[in-house]
Design a protein around this motif. Sequence first.
Motif, short mmCIF file in Angstrom:
data_model
loop_
_atom_site.label_atom_id
_atom_site.label_comp_id
_atom_site.label_asym_id
_atom_site.label_seq_id
_atom_site.Cartn_x
_atom_site.Cartn_y
_atom_site.Cartn_z
N TYR A 1 1.42 -1.48 -0.16
CA TYR A 1 -0.03 0.29 -0.12
C TYR A 1 1.14 1.37 0.15
O TYR A 1 1.99 0.91 0.98
CB TYR A 1 -1.08 -0.16 1.27
N VAL A 2 0.59 1.90 -1.03
CA VAL A 2 1.68 3.19 -1.14
C VAL A 2 -0.19 3.97 -0.96
O VAL A 2 -0.35 4.67 -2.13
CB VAL A 2 1.85 3.50 -1.83
N TRP A 3 0.03 5.45 -0.41
CA TRP A 3 -0.97 6.32 -0.42
C TRP A 3 -0.57 7.63 -1.68
O TRP A 3 -0.08 7.11 -1.82
CB TRP A 3 -1.00 7.70 0.70
N THR B 1 -0.15 4.90 -7.71
CA THR B 1 -1.30 4.08 -8.63
C THR B 1 -0.83 3.57 -10.18
O THR B 1 -0.74 2.69 -10.77
CB THR B 1 -1.46 5.18 -9.91
N ASP C 1 -2.59 2.50 -3.64
CA ASP C 1 -3.84 2.67 -2.70
C ASP C 1 -4.93 2.27 -2.49
O ASP C 1 -5.25 0.97 -4.16
CB ASP C 1 -4.23 4.29 -2.84
N CYS C 2 -6.13 2.15 -1.99
CA CYS C 2 -7.56 1.74 -2.74
C CYS C 2 -8.36 1.82 -3.57
O CYS C 2 -8.37 1.30 -4.94
CB CYS C 2 -8.66 1.60 -1.53
N SER D 1 -11.92 7.33 -4.62
CA SER D 1 -12.93 6.13 -4.54
C SER D 1 -14.24 6.62 -4.66
O SER D 1 -15.30 6.33 -4.88
CB SER D 1 -12.88 5.77 -3.05
N HIS E 1 -12.71 4.48 1.53
CA HIS E 1 -12.08 3.26 0.91
C HIS E 1 -13.36 2.61 0.08
O HIS E 1 -14.17 3.03 0.12
CB HIS E 1 -11.73 2.39 2.23
N ALA F 1 -6.41 -2.73 -1.06
CA ALA F 1 -5.14 -2.05 0.11
C ALA F 1 -5.49 -1.80 0.93
O ALA F 1 -6.39 -0.46 0.24
CB ALA F 1 -4.53 -1.26 -1.41
N GLU G 1 -4.37 -0.15 4.07
CA GLU G 1 -4.46 0.94 4.88
C GLU G 1 -2.03 0.96 4.41
O GLU G 1 -1.48 -0.02 4.40
CB GLU G 1 -4.27 1.06 5.87
N ALA G 2 -1.55 1.96 5.38
CA ALA G 2 -0.65 1.99 4.98
C ALA G 2 0.52 0.49 5.98
O ALA G 2 -0.27 0.30 6.83
CB ALA G 2 0.93 3.39 5.69
#
Length: 338
Positions: free
Chosen positions: A66-68, A71, A78-79, A98, A128, A141, A143-144
Amino acid sequence: MSGIQAIMSRMAEINALVVPSTRAAESTSSSEFAATLSGALGDANAGSATGADAVTAAQKYIGVPYVWGGTDPATGLDCSGLVQQVYGDLGVDLPRVSRDQAKVGTAVPSLDQAKPGDLVAFGSPVHHIGIYIGDGKMIHAPEAGQDVKVGKVYETPTAIRRVLPETSSSTSSLSNLSGLSNLSGLSSLSNLTGADSLTALTGKYGVSSGGSSAYSALFTQATQKYGLPTGLLSAVAKAESNYNPNAVSGAGAQGLMQIMPATAKGLGVDAMNPTQAVDGAARLLKSHLETFGSVPLALAAYNAGPGAVRKYDGIPPYNETQNYVRKIMANLNSGVAA
């Protein structure tokens, strides 16, 4: 499905071969045939992907960190980045964030009515989102500090959206071909060149491959170049596309070696070009062999993604992947695909 797509791309060639240019009246029927076939089949790519294909595509990203704002699967997702990537692999463009993804498609009233591939969104406003896989679970995905994984739908979603149908429209599109029998001078598909089936037609015009022999030189060259086990590339091509360079799966994998568009881009190859596809697949398999140390695990990574192999510390517990590895190893051991 891939044969049909190839036929569409070769329509002009087929028309020229079917109807001699000196026969004006039959030429008109040929144009009518092309228009009717095109209308009957519709857009094959748009109508072929299903919710189940979305789940299969999503499984390949399990284990990606997971990376905020992420892409790119190579660095993290990220989600919403995961959702956009998965549906992009299937040829469906989704919004980036989202809250906007939670508005696409059609609404599903409750989780009890959700189907694999539906989007499940949480929070108001939405913060999310994940891809439902059935049995109260989703791929997301989180969270961090966590990787893309299978998890429980931990609370009642605030939105459930169906972007893809549960089943493919390809079969229903094929049924529309019956209308071709009404065309002047073409009482049925068998009148085209004496072929008595669509399969015979694809074979006549070279849509389907003649088997491994057509690519044996490419397999041999890449095997020697990258030091791969003898027969591995041929066995993978047989399992992936049955040696059809025009194959396109419901999940979006393309060509002889069935490489996903994002993977092909990373490898710098055109997946529909057999020469480039074989070289790209060879590099990918060599990388997996170096990473995981065995042919079965390299095959599992080729099919399900290296993240899934790392996550399960072995061949992932997906029926498709386990059958895939088993089938190829059996062919390698027996020399069938060598």
